[in-house]
Design a protein around this motif. Structure first.
Motif, PDB file in Angstrom:
ATOM      1  N   SER A  11      25.051  57.981  43.269  1.00 35.60           N
ATOM      2  CA  SER A  11      25.915  56.784  44.033  1.00 35.60           C
ATOM      3  C   SER A  11      25.443  55.459  43.480  1.00 35.60           C
ATOM      4  O   SER A  11      24.381  55.272  43.146  1.00 35.60           O
ATOM      5  CB  SER A  11      25.521  56.828  45.414  1.00 35.60           C
ATOM      6  N   ARG A  12      26.444  54.650  43.428  1.00 32.34           N
ATOM      7  CA  ARG A  12      26.142  53.311  43.059  1.00 32.34           C
ATOM      8  C   ARG A  12      25.864  52.456  44.490  1.00 32.34           C
ATOM      9  O   ARG A  12      26.456  52.720  45.410  1.00 32.34           O
ATOM     10  CB  ARG A  12      27.544  52.553  42.735  1.00 32.34           C
TER      11      ARG A  12
ATOM     12  N   ASN B 143      31.423  45.638  46.973  1.00 33.10           N
ATOM     13  CA  ASN B 143      31.951  46.154  45.882  1.00 33.10           C
ATOM     14  C   ASN B 143      30.774  45.922  44.919  1.00 33.10           C
ATOM     15  O   ASN B 143      30.298  44.743  45.006  1.00 33.10           O
ATOM     16  CB  ASN B 143      33.137  45.159  45.397  1.00 33.10           C
ATOM     17  N   PRO B 144      30.245  46.928  44.240  1.00 27.68           N
ATOM     18  CA  PRO B 144      29.115  46.902  43.678  1.00 27.68           C
ATOM     19  C   PRO B 144      29.178  45.757  42.316  1.00 27.68           C
ATOM     20  O   PRO B 144      28.175  45.138  42.037  1.00 27.68           O
ATOM     21  CB  PRO B 144      28.927  48.195  42.862  1.00 27.68           C
ATOM     22  N   ILE B 145      30.452  45.739  41.736  1.00 29.27           N
ATOM     23  CA  ILE B 145      30.825  44.669  40.721  1.00 29.27           C
ATOM     24  C   ILE B 145      30.420  43.162  41.119  1.00 29.27           C
ATOM     25  O   ILE B 145      29.878  42.472  40.538  1.00 29.27           O
ATOM     26  CB  ILE B 145      31.946  44.748  39.995  1.00 29.27           C
ATOM     27  N   VAL B 146      30.959  43.190  42.396  1.00 31.05           N
ATOM     28  CA  VAL B 146      30.820  41.574  42.950  1.00 31.05           C
ATOM     29  C   VAL B 146      29.458  41.237  43.236  1.00 31.05           C
ATOM     30  O   VAL B 146      29.109  40.227  42.969  1.00 31.05           O
ATOM     31  CB  VAL B 146      31.867  41.583  44.205  1.00 31.05           C
ATOM     32  N   ILE B 147      28.603  42.177  43.947  1.00 30.28           N
ATOM     33  CA  ILE B 147      27.482  41.720  44.341  1.00 30.28           C
ATOM     34  C   ILE B 147      26.362  41.709  43.303  1.00 30.28           C
ATOM     35  O   ILE B 147      25.483  41.005  43.071  1.00 30.28           O
ATOM     36  CB  ILE B 147      26.835  43.025  45.371  1.00 30.28           C
ATOM     37  N   GLY B 148      26.782  42.576  42.058  1.00 26.07           N
ATOM     38  CA  GLY B 148      26.102  42.694  40.768  1.00 26.07           C
ATOM     39  C   GLY B 148      26.216  41.449  40.116  1.00 26.07           C
ATOM     40  O   GLY B 148      25.024  40.722  39.670  1.00 26.07           O
ATOM     41  N   CYS B 149      27.559  40.631  40.144  1.00 27.02           N
ATOM     42  CA  CYS B 149      27.562  39.423  39.523  1.00 27.02           C
ATOM     43  C   CYS B 149      26.911  38.461  40.306  1.00 27.02           C
ATOM     44  O   CYS B 149      26.367  37.367  39.678  1.00 27.02           O
ATOM     45  CB  CYS B 149      29.026  39.293  39.305  1.00 27.02           C
ATOM     46  N   CYS B 150      26.924  38.383  41.799  1.00 26.45           N
ATOM     47  CA  CYS B 150      26.289  37.450  42.511  1.00 26.45           C
ATOM     48  C   CYS B 150      24.942  37.501  42.370  1.00 26.45           C
ATOM     49  O   CYS B 150      24.374  36.241  42.098  1.00 26.45           O
ATOM     50  CB  CYS B 150      26.707  37.562  43.705  1.00 26.45           C
TER      51      CYS B 150
END
Length: 133
Positions: free
Chosen positions: A21-22, A31-38
């Motif tokens: 799981s991501r 969203n994993p992409i949004v929190i990863g970028c933040c």
């Protein structure tokens, strides 16, 4: 942000299996992409502050923050956040070329190599270790 990331890791993997799981956030950052970028932006700021700081205690605090949030980004499995973070760390290290920056440069190159060339190997290793338990 670091405390939120640590709490999120603990509560997420309490209910979700690790290699399958991501890591996702909560609320607007589900969203994993949004929190990863933040969190990647926070890592960039803390690394820059670590280069500007002269006190060893502050440098340690900034680097601990950066490492914790980088671990969170890795667990989100967001390739966009990892690529941008790796490139930015490389550029930051080159701009601040010194002994400290060479450590970041080596860490960024190692991060790129490990997670893009050996990603399947690490998934296989984690799955094999989980089956041994």
């Amino acid at each position: 942000a670091v405390i939120g990331a640590a709490v999120n890791i603990v509560f997420w993997y309490k209910d979700h299996p690790f290699p399958y799981s991501r890591l996702a956030g909560w609320g607007r950052f589900h969203n994993p992409i949004v929190i990863g970028c933040c969190y990647g932006m926070i890592v960039i700021i803390t690394v820059t502050r670590a280069f500007q700081s002269k006190k060893k205690g502050e440098i340690f605090l900034y680097l601990a923050t950066a490492l914790t949030l980088t671990g969170f980004i890795i667990l989100t499995q967001s390739k966009l956040a990892l690529i941008t973070l790796s490139i930015t760390l490389l550029v930051t290290a080159i701009i601040h070329l010194s002994r400290k920056s060479m450590i970041f440069l080596m860490a960024a190159v190692l991060l790129i190599v490990v997670f893009y060339f050996f990603q399947q190997f690490f998934y296989f290793l984690v799955i094999m270790l989980a089956e041994l338990r």
